[in-house]
Design a protein around this motif. Structure first.
Motif, short mmCIF file in Angstrom:
data_model
loop_
_atom_site.label_atom_id
_atom_site.label_comp_id
_atom_site.label_asym_id
_atom_site.label_seq_id
_atom_site.Cartn_x
_atom_site.Cartn_y
_atom_site.Cartn_z
N ALA A 193 -46.21 65.82 -33.79
CA ALA A 193 -47.21 65.07 -33.02
C ALA A 193 -47.13 65.42 -31.54
CB ALA A 193 -47.01 63.57 -33.23
N ALA A 194 -45.92 65.50 -31.00
CA ALA A 194 -45.76 65.87 -29.60
C ALA A 194 -46.22 67.32 -29.37
CB ALA A 194 -44.31 65.70 -29.16
N GLY A 195 -45.95 68.17 -30.33
CA GLY A 195 -46.37 69.57 -30.22
C GLY A 195 -47.88 69.73 -30.20
N MET A 196 -48.58 68.82 -30.85
CA MET A 196 -50.05 68.88 -30.86
C MET A 196 -50.62 68.74 -29.46
SD MET A 196 -50.90 66.60 -34.24
CE MET A 196 -52.60 66.43 -33.82
N ILE A 197 -49.97 67.96 -28.63
CA ILE A 197 -50.46 67.74 -27.27
C ILE A 197 -50.47 69.06 -26.50
CG2 ILE A 197 -49.88 66.64 -25.06
CD1 ILE A 197 -48.95 64.22 -26.77
N ARG A 198 -49.39 69.83 -26.67
CA ARG A 198 -49.28 71.11 -25.95
C ARG A 198 -50.13 72.20 -26.61
NH1 ARG A 198 -48.51 71.01 -21.20
NH2 ARG A 198 -46.95 72.58 -20.84
N ALA A 199 -50.07 72.28 -27.91
CA ALA A 199 -50.73 73.38 -28.61
C ALA A 199 -52.25 73.27 -28.62
CB ALA A 199 -50.21 73.47 -30.04
N HIS A 200 -52.76 72.06 -28.67
CA HIS A 200 -54.20 71.89 -28.85
C HIS A 200 -54.89 71.27 -27.64
CE1 HIS A 200 -53.63 73.12 -32.95
NE2 HIS A 200 -52.72 72.19 -33.11
N GLY A 201 -54.16 71.04 -26.57
CA GLY A 201 -54.78 70.50 -25.37
C GLY A 201 -55.48 69.18 -25.59
N ILE A 202 -54.85 68.30 -26.32
CA ILE A 202 -55.44 67.01 -26.66
C ILE A 202 -55.65 66.19 -25.38
CG2 ILE A 202 -54.99 64.84 -27.85
CD1 ILE A 202 -53.74 66.50 -30.06
N GLY A 203 -56.81 65.61 -25.25
CA GLY A 203 -57.17 64.83 -24.07
C GLY A 203 -56.37 63.54 -23.95
N SER A 204 -56.41 62.98 -22.75
CA SER A 204 -55.60 61.79 -22.45
C SER A 204 -55.97 60.60 -23.33
CB SER A 204 -55.71 61.43 -20.98
OG SER A 204 -57.04 61.12 -20.64
N GLN A 205 -57.26 60.47 -23.71
CA GLN A 205 -57.65 59.32 -24.52
C GLN A 205 -56.99 59.35 -25.90
OE1 GLN A 205 -59.57 61.85 -23.72
NE2 GLN A 205 -61.07 62.37 -25.30
N TYR A 206 -56.68 60.56 -26.40
CA TYR A 206 -56.04 60.67 -27.71
C TYR A 206 -54.52 60.70 -27.61
CZ TYR A 206 -60.76 61.70 -29.13
OH TYR A 206 -62.10 61.61 -29.35
N ARG A 207 -54.00 61.08 -26.43
CA ARG A 207 -52.55 61.10 -26.25
C ARG A 207 -51.97 59.70 -26.35
NH1 ARG A 207 -53.30 65.32 -21.87
NH2 ARG A 207 -53.08 63.62 -20.41
N ALA A 208 -52.72 58.69 -25.95
CA ALA A 208 -52.24 57.31 -26.07
C ALA A 208 -52.07 56.95 -27.55
CB ALA A 208 -53.22 56.35 -25.40
N HIS A 209 -53.01 57.39 -28.38
CA HIS A 209 -52.89 57.12 -29.82
C HIS A 209 -51.70 57.86 -30.42
CE1 HIS A 209 -56.65 54.96 -29.87
NE2 HIS A 209 -57.26 55.99 -29.30
N LEU A 210 -51.50 59.09 -29.99
CA LEU A 210 -50.34 59.84 -30.46
C LEU A 210 -49.03 59.20 -30.00
CD1 LEU A 210 -51.38 63.59 -30.15
CD2 LEU A 210 -50.81 62.33 -32.22
N ALA A 211 -49.04 58.61 -28.83
CA ALA A 211 -47.83 57.93 -28.33
C ALA A 211 -47.43 56.79 -29.27
CB ALA A 211 -48.05 57.41 -26.91
N TYR A 212 -48.41 56.04 -29.78
CA TYR A 212 -48.11 54.98 -30.75
C TYR A 212 -47.51 55.55 -32.03
CZ TYR A 212 -50.41 51.22 -28.18
OH TYR A 212 -50.72 50.28 -27.25
N LEU A 213 -48.10 56.62 -32.51
CA LEU A 213 -47.59 57.28 -33.72
C LEU A 213 -46.15 57.76 -33.50
CD1 LEU A 213 -47.95 58.75 -36.52
CD2 LEU A 213 -48.65 60.72 -35.17
N MET A 214 -45.92 58.37 -32.35
CA MET A 214 -44.59 58.89 -32.07
C MET A 214 -43.57 57.77 -31.89
SD MET A 214 -45.35 62.27 -29.83
CE MET A 214 -46.66 61.63 -28.84
N ARG A 215 -43.98 56.66 -31.28
CA ARG A 215 -43.06 55.53 -31.16
C ARG A 215 -42.69 55.00 -32.54
NH1 ARG A 215 -44.49 50.02 -28.11
NH2 ARG A 215 -45.90 49.90 -29.87
#
Length: 150
Positions: free
Chosen positions: A92-114
């Protein structure tokens, strides 16, 4: 904890790392965004922790006495759960770097990662308690410590 104690007790070391991952992901959720720098740290730390879980799991396959001792307690499924959660966290963290996920979706990924970090931490805490309860720490200490030095 000294370096020798951390390498002697791999589950204890994993708990320390995983608790740090929980704290980092909790901050990301509080900030409503996960920065690229934090994502890089999460990828690296989660992959290293998953590798250490893999080493602990591998150790039980190479020594019949340790495998038997670990089978007597319920840590196998807990270690497998922790491994899966840590890999999920890293991906999930790698998706942020590899796919350039925007800030609005990074918050959702943060919940998943937590969630993944908390789940891994809970699984490792159960494994740690099971090992202590079954008194298998002495059996497990030497093999993973040797793998950590490699």
């Amino acid at each position: 904890m000294s370096q020798s104690n951390a390498t002697a007790y791999p589950v204890t070391q994993l708990l320390t790392v995983t608790r740090s991952l929980v704290e980092l992901t909790d901050r990301a959720v509080s900030d409503s965004e996960l920065s690229h720098a934090a994502a890089d740290v999460l990828v690296f730390a989660a992959r290293q922790a998953a590798k250490l879980v893999e080493d602990v799991v591998g150790a039980r396959l190479h020594d019949a006495a340790v495998a038997h001792a670990l089978a007597q307690c319920s840590i196998s499924s807990d270690l497998d759960r922790a491994y899966s959660d840590l890999e999920c966290l890293a991906e999930a963290a790698g998706m942020i770097r590899a796919h350039g996920i925007g800030s609005q979706y990074r918050a959702h990924l943060a919940y998943l990662m937590r969630y993944a970090a908390e789940s891994a931490c809970s699984a490792l805490e159960r494994a740690d308690r099971s090992m202590a309860g079954a008194n298998v720490v002495a059996s497990v200490v030497d093999l993973p410590a040797a793998t950590l030095r490699n």
